[in-house]
Design a protein around this motif. Structure first.
Motif, mmCIF file in Angstrom:
data_model
loop_
_atom_site.group_PDB
_atom_site.id
_atom_site.type_symbol
_atom_site.label_atom_id
_atom_site.label_comp_id
_atom_site.label_asym_id
_atom_site.label_seq_id
_atom_site.Cartn_x
_atom_site.Cartn_y
_atom_site.Cartn_z
ATOM 1 N N ALA A 30 0.836 -1.201 0.000
ATOM 2 C CA ALA A 30 0.000 0.000 0.000
ATOM 3 C C ALA A 30 0.869 1.249 0.000
ATOM 4 C CB ALA A 30 -0.927 -0.010 1.209
ATOM 5 N N TYR A 31 1.925 1.241 0.789
ATOM 6 C CA TYR A 31 2.854 2.361 0.824
ATOM 7 C C TYR A 31 3.531 2.542 -0.531
ATOM 8 C CZ TYR A 31 7.275 4.798 1.756
ATOM 9 O OH TYR A 31 8.351 5.658 1.695
ATOM 10 N N ARG A 32 3.951 1.452 -1.147
ATOM 11 C CA ARG A 32 4.672 1.536 -2.420
ATOM 12 C C ARG A 32 3.774 2.009 -3.560
ATOM 13 N NH1 ARG A 32 9.108 -2.972 -3.617
ATOM 14 N NH2 ARG A 32 9.573 -1.281 -5.068
ATOM 15 N N PHE A 33 2.507 1.585 -3.540
ATOM 16 C CA PHE A 33 1.577 1.947 -4.602
ATOM 17 C C PHE A 33 1.004 3.358 -4.448
ATOM 18 C CE2 PHE A 33 0.696 -2.753 -5.326
ATOM 19 C CZ PHE A 33 1.240 -2.768 -6.606
ATOM 20 N N SER A 34 1.050 3.916 -3.253
ATOM 21 C CA SER A 34 0.363 5.193 -2.974
ATOM 22 C C SER A 34 1.191 6.392 -3.418
ATOM 23 C CB SER A 34 0.028 5.287 -1.482
ATOM 24 O OG SER A 34 -0.868 4.273 -1.101
ATOM 25 N N VAL A 35 1.306 6.545 -4.727
ATOM 26 C CA VAL A 35 2.031 7.668 -5.319
ATOM 27 C C VAL A 35 1.187 8.243 -6.451
ATOM 28 C CG1 VAL A 35 4.325 6.794 -4.735
ATOM 29 C CG2 VAL A 35 3.252 6.107 -6.891
ATOM 30 N N PRO A 36 1.425 9.507 -6.841
ATOM 31 C CA PRO A 36 0.705 10.080 -7.977
ATOM 32 C C PRO A 36 0.952 9.269 -9.252
ATOM 33 C CG PRO A 36 1.793 11.802 -6.715
ATOM 34 C CD PRO A 36 2.292 10.484 -6.178
ATOM 35 N N LEU A 79 -6.547 -2.303 -2.427
ATOM 36 C CA LEU A 79 -7.017 -1.302 -3.381
ATOM 37 C C LEU A 79 -7.705 -0.139 -2.677
ATOM 38 C CD1 LEU A 79 -8.425 -3.627 -6.185
ATOM 39 C CD2 LEU A 79 -6.628 -1.902 -6.482
ATOM 40 N N ALA A 80 -8.550 -0.451 -1.689
ATOM 41 C CA ALA A 80 -9.246 0.598 -0.956
ATOM 42 C C ALA A 80 -8.248 1.492 -0.224
ATOM 43 C CB ALA A 80 -10.232 -0.022 0.036
ATOM 44 N N VAL A 122 -1.917 -2.613 -12.332
ATOM 45 C CA VAL A 122 -1.208 -3.855 -12.039
ATOM 46 C C VAL A 122 -1.981 -4.714 -11.049
ATOM 47 C CG1 VAL A 122 0.152 -2.930 -10.127
ATOM 48 C CG2 VAL A 122 1.096 -4.777 -11.529
ATOM 49 N N LEU A 123 -2.945 -4.114 -10.362
ATOM 50 C CA LEU A 123 -3.800 -4.863 -9.445
ATOM 51 C C LEU A 123 -5.167 -5.161 -10.060
ATOM 52 C CD1 LEU A 123 -3.125 -3.026 -6.041
ATOM 53 C CD2 LEU A 123 -2.217 -5.231 -6.792
ATOM 54 N N THR A 124 -5.819 -4.139 -10.647
ATOM 55 C CA THR A 124 -7.200 -4.310 -11.086
ATOM 56 C C THR A 124 -7.342 -5.243 -12.282
ATOM 57 O OG1 THR A 124 -6.992 -2.264 -12.380
ATOM 58 C CG2 THR A 124 -7.969 -2.093 -10.185
ATOM 59 N N LEU A 125 -6.496 -5.097 -13.280
ATOM 60 C CA LEU A 125 -6.664 -5.900 -14.494
ATOM 61 C C LEU A 125 -6.361 -7.382 -14.268
ATOM 62 C CD1 LEU A 125 -5.270 -3.399 -17.171
ATOM 63 C CD2 LEU A 125 -7.644 -3.870 -16.530
ATOM 64 N N PRO A 126 -5.229 -7.735 -13.628
ATOM 65 C CA PRO A 126 -5.019 -9.157 -13.325
ATOM 66 C C PRO A 126 -6.083 -9.711 -12.382
ATOM 67 C CG PRO A 126 -2.958 -7.952 -13.135
ATOM 68 C CD PRO A 126 -4.053 -6.936 -13.258
ATOM 69 N N LEU A 127 -6.586 -8.874 -11.479
ATOM 70 C CA LEU A 127 -7.604 -9.334 -10.536
ATOM 71 C C LEU A 127 -8.893 -9.690 -11.271
ATOM 72 C CD1 LEU A 127 -8.309 -9.801 -7.568
ATOM 73 C CD2 LEU A 127 -9.058 -7.420 -7.446
ATOM 74 N N GLY A 186 -13.338 4.116 -5.207
ATOM 75 C CA GLY A 186 -13.001 2.700 -5.096
ATOM 76 C C GLY A 186 -13.384 2.046 -3.779
ATOM 77 N N PRO A 187 -13.015 2.634 -2.636
ATOM 78 C CA PRO A 187 -13.354 1.985 -1.361
ATOM 79 C C PRO A 187 -14.845 1.779 -1.168
ATOM 80 C CG PRO A 187 -11.700 3.687 -1.035
ATOM 81 C CD PRO A 187 -12.170 3.814 -2.449
ATOM 82 N N PHE A 188 -15.638 2.711 -1.643
ATOM 83 C CA PHE A 188 -17.085 2.620 -1.448
ATOM 84 C C PHE A 188 -17.719 1.640 -2.441
ATOM 85 C CE2 PHE A 188 -15.557 6.829 -0.236
ATOM 86 C CZ PHE A 188 -15.810 6.754 1.128
ATOM 87 N N LEU A 189 -17.175 1.587 -3.648
ATOM 88 C CA LEU A 189 -17.646 0.594 -4.605
ATOM 89 C C LEU A 189 -17.333 -0.813 -4.108
ATOM 90 C CD1 LEU A 189 -16.549 2.291 -7.959
ATOM 91 C CD2 LEU A 189 -18.803 2.337 -6.868
#
Length: 243
Positions: free
Chosen positions: A25-31, A106-107, A119-124, A225-228
């Motif tokens: 989560a830390y690594r992915f949380s960038v602009p 993701l949330a 890299v998370l949503t499409l393979p998922l 995303g979190p709410f969906l």
């Protein structure tokens, strides 16, 4: 006794995977224009299993970073427990338990950086459809793979339209819709509608709450995303009882 064993296993799975969420989560949380983080806030390289993606969020100096490990673990364990209690001994439970930690990840990332990494949503999306195809041919499955596929496609198309019409809607949400449509579609079209409505309701309540406390206005953007994902959880829990 069987139910207790399933719930216990789900709790252990949720705790074990939840502990691992803060580091990615830390690594992915960038602009969007920036590369994934490769060092901790103190500048130490993120070494470890899987190229530094797996492991506890603790740097070489012993300092923790990223979202709270306790919060991530608790959230994942609660989600897994609810799923196990509602679904019981059905093959799709394995799919949902595999999906749950990534959903929490993701949330977490969307809340922190307003993005849902491809890299998370499409393979998922591909993995969920593949695993549901296997679950559909096993005894006692409680859904339809055909409806899962249709739900993924239809919800994805609907979200493309929303993306084109709404400035506050990100394309990451469109890709996430492929996953959520498959998950909800497993239980039929009614659950696609219920889960999607619940997600928008949660987002609206969150936005109203922010405005009431003066932390947002009508032009502010919030992470959908979190709410969906939360709405999808509602759909799964309701759909599992109706099937």
């Amino acid at each position: 006794m069987e139910t207790i064993l399933i719930i216990t296993a789900a709790v252990l799975w949720g705790c074990g995977t939840g502990v691992l969420i803060p580091r990615p989560a830390y690594r992915f949380s960038v602009p969007p224009e920036e590369p994934w983080r490769s060092v901790c806030p103190a500048g130490h390289p993120l070494a470890g299993i899987g190229g530094g993606w797996l492991g506890r969020a603790r740097c070489a100096a012993g300092d923790t970073y990223g979202p709270s490990t306790l919060s991530a673990t608790a959230a994942t364990a609660i989600v897994c427990t609810l799923l196990a209690a509602a679904i019981g001994y059905r093959p799709e439970l394995v799919v949902w338990l595999l999906f749950a930690p990534t959903a929490v990840l993701l949330a977490t990332v969307d809340f922190a950086a307003h993005r849902l990494p491809d890299v998370l949503t499409l393979p998922l999306a591909a993995a969920v459809l593949l695993l549901l195809a296997v679950a559909a041919v096993l005894p006692d499955s409680g859904g339809s793979w055909t409806w899962a596929l249709l739900g993924s496609v239809i919800l994805g198309v609907c979200y493309v339209v929303l993306f084109l019409l709404s400035k506050g809607f990100g394309f990451g949400d469109v890709k996430l819709a492929l996953v959520l449509g498959a998950v909800l579609g497993w239980y039929g079209w009614a659950m696609v509608l219920v889960g999607t409505f619940a997600g928008y309701l949660f987002a609206a309540l969150y936005g109203i709450g922010l405005m009431l406390v003066g932390r947002a206005d009508r032009t502010s953007r919030i992470p959908f995303g979190p709410f969906l994902l939360a709405g999808t959880m509602v759909g799964v829990l309701l759909g599992s009882q109706a099937s």
